[in-house]
Design an enzyme around this catalytic site. Sequence first.
Site, short mmCIF file in Angstrom:
data_model
loop_
_atom_site.label_atom_id
_atom_site.label_comp_id
_atom_site.label_asym_id
_atom_site.label_seq_id
_atom_site.Cartn_x
_atom_site.Cartn_y
_atom_site.Cartn_z
N GLY A 168 17.63 -66.34 -21.06
CA GLY A 168 18.64 -67.60 -20.81
C GLY A 168 18.03 -68.61 -19.43
N HIS A 169 17.94 -69.56 -19.89
CA HIS A 169 17.64 -70.85 -18.85
C HIS A 169 18.03 -69.98 -16.99
CE1 HIS A 169 22.38 -72.92 -18.76
NE2 HIS A 169 22.04 -71.63 -18.36
N ASN A 170 17.21 -70.37 -16.59
CA ASN A 170 16.34 -70.16 -15.54
C ASN A 170 17.15 -68.50 -14.68
OD1 ASN A 170 18.36 -72.63 -15.24
ND2 ASN A 170 16.77 -72.49 -13.46
#
Length: 348
Positions: free
Chosen positions: A236-238
């Site tokens: 997922g993001h980050n």
Amino acid sequence: MELTLSALASQLGLALQGSDRIFSGLNTLEAATESEISFLSNPKYVQHLASSKACAVIVSQEFAPQVAGSALISDNPYRDFARAAAFFAHKHGEETAVNPLSVIHPTAQLGKNVVVYPHAFIGPRACVGNNCIIFPGAYIGEDCSLGDNCIIYPNAVIMAGVTLGKDCILHPGAVLGADGFGFVRVAGQVQKIPQIGTVVLADGVDVGANSCIDRSTLGATRIGKDTKIDNLVQIGHNVEVGEHCFLISQVGIAGSTKTGNRVTLAGQAGIAGHLHIGDDVTVGPQAGVAKDIPAGTSGSGSPFMEGRTFMRNAVVLPKLADMYRRLQLLEKELASLKTALSNNVETS
């Protein structure tokens, strides 16, 4: 391809015990023929040494006397088997230059000896390093940067602004830099949060087939040096993954989680968001991680438990139905005793 045992021993820095022979492949101890070599890394297969037809076995000194043929002495047979296998690895594709059926934007920059297959796309201002190979159907978006010696297999997608270090491999269907799952409910409706960050892969990262690494909301989603990602993994993001990690098939890591170095996440492990996984952690298959994990911990289960706790619980689990029945009987007996005791008190 054919090699002599002495040539292989020289290439790998191993000692050859026994006669020198020509061989043409590698196989398991049970299936190897007289023209193939094999290896022993797990002592549970030691009984196959004497009966194996392999012309040579990569083996530790401890088990060398039990080898029927020649032996290549190694302090790490599995590692040296992998090194030997590299001589026989199948090469994918035979293009040697930029095919005219590829689409390369005039502002893109290609390094030396780059190979681009038909129907690959390289977008504006993208920079592709030396000796990279871009297979058919691959998409490299605007302002992307690829280091030297990268291989982008068919239909892999690198969205705009993504950076790869040198020696990275994207297997077929991998997607880097698609939007992270950023949405917010406002007044009964869903509003998308623009994902304006990027994805950065350090040197030597492998991304398996149909795996996805989302771009960050802000900053960068990062994958550390020499980390290996299996097929069907979702990051997922980050998220920030450390160096030399293994992420096995169907692992999912939710946004903003950070892992240390040398972490192993086994198949179908699920990691919640905003967590910290320390160095040298091993998470077993199908585990569900909802809390931070200290460095050096090994475990499994959902919820995640330290290894010894998980094993104790795993032993008990098949007995739960029987224990429940026994508990019901004990409750009935206890209720009867309470009733009898109460009647005795009232009549006395």
